[in-house]
Design a protein around this motif. Sequence first.
Motif, PDB file in Angstrom:
ATOM      1  N   ILE A 157      12.429 -14.159   7.122  1.00 36.39           N
ATOM      2  CA  ILE A 157      13.058 -14.853   6.001  1.00 36.39           C
ATOM      3  C   ILE A 157      13.446 -16.249   6.467  1.00 36.39           C
ATOM      4  O   ILE A 157      14.037 -16.406   7.538  1.00 36.39           O
ATOM      5  N   PHE A 212      14.281 -12.687 -12.960  1.00 37.35           N
ATOM      6  CA  PHE A 212      14.078 -11.599 -13.917  1.00 37.35           C
ATOM      7  C   PHE A 212      14.982 -11.803 -15.129  1.00 37.35           C
ATOM      8  O   PHE A 212      16.150 -12.160 -14.991  1.00 37.35           O
ATOM      9  N   PHE A 230      11.419 -18.649  -4.550  1.00 36.33           N
ATOM     10  CA  PHE A 230      12.129 -17.766  -5.490  1.00 36.33           C
ATOM     11  C   PHE A 230      12.630 -18.582  -6.682  1.00 36.33           C
ATOM     12  O   PHE A 230      13.834 -18.694  -6.905  1.00 36.33           O
ATOM     13  N   TYR A 289      18.145 -11.524  14.153  1.00 34.42           N
ATOM     14  CA  TYR A 289      17.415 -10.285  13.892  1.00 34.42           C
ATOM     15  C   TYR A 289      18.416  -9.260  13.380  1.00 34.42           C
ATOM     16  O   TYR A 289      19.598  -9.294  13.720  1.00 34.42           O
ATOM     17  N   ASP A 290      17.945  -8.347  12.548  1.00 32.97           N
ATOM     18  CA  ASP A 290      18.891  -7.460  11.881  1.00 32.97           C
ATOM     19  C   ASP A 290      19.213  -6.231  12.740  1.00 32.97           C
ATOM     20  O   ASP A 290      18.713  -6.086  13.861  1.00 32.97           O
ATOM     21  N   CYS A 291      20.057  -5.376  12.195  1.00 30.62           N
ATOM     22  CA  CYS A 291      20.594  -4.241  12.956  1.00 30.62           C
ATOM     23  C   CYS A 291      19.497  -3.313  13.467  1.00 30.62           C
ATOM     24  O   CYS A 291      19.660  -2.687  14.514  1.00 30.62           O
ATOM     25  N   ASP A 324       5.604 -10.751  -4.617  1.00 33.16           N
ATOM     26  CA  ASP A 324       5.592  -9.632  -3.671  1.00 33.16           C
ATOM     27  C   ASP A 324       6.804  -9.615  -2.746  1.00 33.16           C
ATOM     28  O   ASP A 324       6.823  -8.867  -1.754  1.00 33.16           O
ATOM     29  N   VAL A 325       7.815 -10.413  -3.080  1.00 30.50           N
ATOM     30  CA  VAL A 325       9.112 -10.350  -2.405  1.00 30.50           C
ATOM     31  C   VAL A 325      10.181 -10.595  -3.474  1.00 30.50           C
ATOM     32  O   VAL A 325      10.007 -11.452  -4.348  1.00 30.50           O
ATOM     33  N   LEU A 326      11.273  -9.817  -3.404  1.00 29.61           N
ATOM     34  CA  LEU A 326      12.365  -9.947  -4.367  1.00 29.61           C
ATOM     35  C   LEU A 326      13.614 -10.468  -3.673  1.00 29.61           C
ATOM     36  O   LEU A 326      13.837 -10.190  -2.497  1.00 29.61           O
ATOM     37  N   LEU A 327      14.411 -11.219  -4.419  1.00 33.49           N
ATOM     38  CA  LEU A 327      15.672 -11.759  -3.902  1.00 33.49           C
ATOM     39  C   LEU A 327      16.767 -11.469  -4.919  1.00 33.49           C
ATOM     40  O   LEU A 327      16.628 -11.809  -6.093  1.00 33.49           O
ATOM     41  N   MET A 334       9.873 -15.643   2.188  1.00 33.38           N
ATOM     42  CA  MET A 334       9.709 -14.609   3.201  1.00 33.38           C
ATOM     43  C   MET A 334       8.226 -14.466   3.484  1.00 33.38           C
ATOM     44  O   MET A 334       7.422 -14.377   2.551  1.00 33.38           O
ATOM     45  N   ILE A 352      15.488  -8.706  -0.657  1.00 34.11           N
ATOM     46  CA  ILE A 352      16.504  -9.409   0.124  1.00 34.11           C
ATOM     47  C   ILE A 352      17.787  -9.454  -0.685  1.00 34.11           C
ATOM     48  O   ILE A 352      17.759  -9.785  -1.872  1.00 34.11           O
ATOM     49  N   ARG A 382      12.922   4.244   3.548  1.00 39.69           N
ATOM     50  CA  ARG A 382      11.655   4.631   4.169  1.00 39.69           C
ATOM     51  C   ARG A 382      11.864   5.744   5.194  1.00 39.69           C
ATOM     52  O   ARG A 382      11.027   6.625   5.359  1.00 39.69           O
ATOM     53  N   CYS A 435      23.740  -7.634   8.088  1.00 40.29           N
ATOM     54  CA  CYS A 435      22.905  -6.985   9.103  1.00 40.29           C
ATOM     55  C   CYS A 435      22.364  -7.980  10.130  1.00 40.29           C
ATOM     56  O   CYS A 435      21.933  -7.584  11.208  1.00 40.29           O
ATOM     57  N   LEU A 465      13.524  -0.367  -8.306  1.00 41.01           N
ATOM     58  CA  LEU A 465      13.660  -1.703  -8.895  1.00 41.01           C
ATOM     59  C   LEU A 465      14.166  -1.587 -10.335  1.00 41.01           C
ATOM     60  O   LEU A 465      15.101  -2.301 -10.736  1.00 41.01           O
ATOM     61  N   PRO A 506       9.551  -5.786  -0.481  1.00 39.78           N
ATOM     62  CA  PRO A 506      10.778  -6.181   0.219  1.00 39.78           C
ATOM     63  C   PRO A 506      11.812  -6.730  -0.758  1.00 39.78           C
ATOM     64  O   PRO A 506      11.461  -7.473  -1.680  1.00 39.78           O
ATOM     65  N   GLU A 549       0.824  -1.217   0.000  1.00 42.54           N
ATOM     66  CA  GLU A 549       0.000   0.000   0.000  1.00 42.54           C
ATOM     67  C   GLU A 549       0.858   1.267   0.000  1.00 42.54           C
ATOM     68  O   GLU A 549       0.352   2.354  -0.294  1.00 42.54           O
ATOM     69  N   HIS A 550       2.154   1.106   0.306  1.00 48.65           N
ATOM     70  CA  HIS A 550       3.067   2.245   0.243  1.00 48.65           C
ATOM     71  C   HIS A 550       3.844   2.271  -1.080  1.00 48.65           C
ATOM     72  O   HIS A 550       4.761   3.085  -1.234  1.00 48.65           O
ATOM     73  N   TRP A 586      13.856  -2.105   1.100  1.00 42.73           N
ATOM     74  CA  TRP A 586      12.655  -1.941   0.297  1.00 42.73           C
ATOM     75  C   TRP A 586      12.979  -1.269  -1.029  1.00 42.73           C
ATOM     76  O   TRP A 586      13.907  -0.474  -1.112  1.00 42.73           O
ATOM     77  N   VAL A 592      13.674  -6.929  10.869  1.00 43.71           N
ATOM     78  CA  VAL A 592      13.616  -8.064   9.946  1.00 43.71           C
ATOM     79  C   VAL A 592      14.227  -9.265  10.668  1.00 43.71           C
ATOM     80  O   VAL A 592      15.243  -9.125  11.358  1.00 43.71           O
ATOM     81  N   CYS A 631      26.254  -3.771   6.342  1.00 48.58           N
ATOM     82  CA  CYS A 631      25.585  -3.146   7.488  1.00 48.58           C
ATOM     83  C   CYS A 631      26.234  -1.820   7.866  1.00 48.58           C
ATOM     84  O   CYS A 631      27.460  -1.707   7.872  1.00 48.58           O
ATOM     85  N   HIS A 632      25.394  -0.861   8.227  1.00 48.36           N
ATOM     86  CA  HIS A 632      25.903   0.452   8.614  1.00 48.36           C
ATOM     87  C   HIS A 632      26.677   0.395   9.931  1.00 48.36           C
ATOM     88  O   HIS A 632      27.385   1.331  10.281  1.00 48.36           O
ATOM     89  N   MET A 679      17.758  -6.945   4.330  1.00 44.36           N
ATOM     90  CA  MET A 679      16.503  -6.778   3.612  1.00 44.36           C
ATOM     91  C   MET A 679      16.113  -5.327   3.716  1.00 44.36           C
ATOM     92  O   MET A 679      16.151  -4.741   4.805  1.00 44.36           O
TER      93      MET A 679
END
Lengths: 129, 129
Positions: B30, B117, B113, B86-88, A91-94, B41, A30, A63, A112, A49, A28, A23-24, A43, B92, A105-106, A41
């Motif tokens: 996941i 594409f 999956f 669990y992620d950072c 509805d999910v991408l890998l 997922m 991955i 987000r 992550c 995409l 997702p 709806e946004h 968005w 997720v 990871c930050h 993961m």
Amino acid sequence: MSTRVGSSIEPTAEQLDGVRFDEHGLVPAIAQDLDGAVLMMAWMNAETLRMTLAEGRMVYWSRSRQEIWRKGDTSGDHQLVHDAYYDCDADVLLFRVEQLGKGACHTGEYSCFFRRFGPDRTAPAPSAG
Amino acid sequence: MSTRVGSSIEPTAEQLDGVRFDEHGLVPAIAQDLDGAVLMMAWMNAETLRMTLAEGRMVYWSRSRQEIWRKGDTSGDHQLVHDAYYDCDADVLLFRVEQLGKGACHTGEYSCFFRRFGPDRTAPAPSAG
């Protein structure tokens, strides 16, 4: 800053039209490395995409910042795309990616998913085997 | 119906309290097999996350049916939990599972999956190496 580039993937119109965004307007995405480790993961929207597939590098939608997030543009930690998959419900991408730089990871961790449920809190990034 | 059971994981209260659910009370989960293949997922709420960790098998929340989805109860395709991460951002979850039965996907494929594409539409489930 790496100068390496990924290879672009040309989806069919049917594949792109079939992706089901929430709806946004997000789906997702991955990222998994070539050794099987799940890195993160985040968005994507329809635009990021398309950018990801065209440029061969992961481009997310942030987000929190509500803006295009070209992974690695500030950190150098680019993710080069090797293959892109969509699940049975589309509805999910890998994405299978080559992780450049120090990791995904930050926090500085490679994946992550560096924390495990249970008393033994930290654990290596899960990978194959 | 398999009689094998997974091993339960006892999270700390801090870990459970730290999980960030979305505006619908859900968090992406996941499932990855022990060889590194990403199987699917789906979503968990706080209750099915607790059930998953306690029972050592994947219990999702079905958004379409709006009910607890104890994976494999009708198909036999249970997923036994080995590790849970669990992620950072703690928004997720990643589970390393042993996939029982014929696979994770309701289509009969091993991984959800199974479509890539690009013009070459079908591809083996991505795994390590």
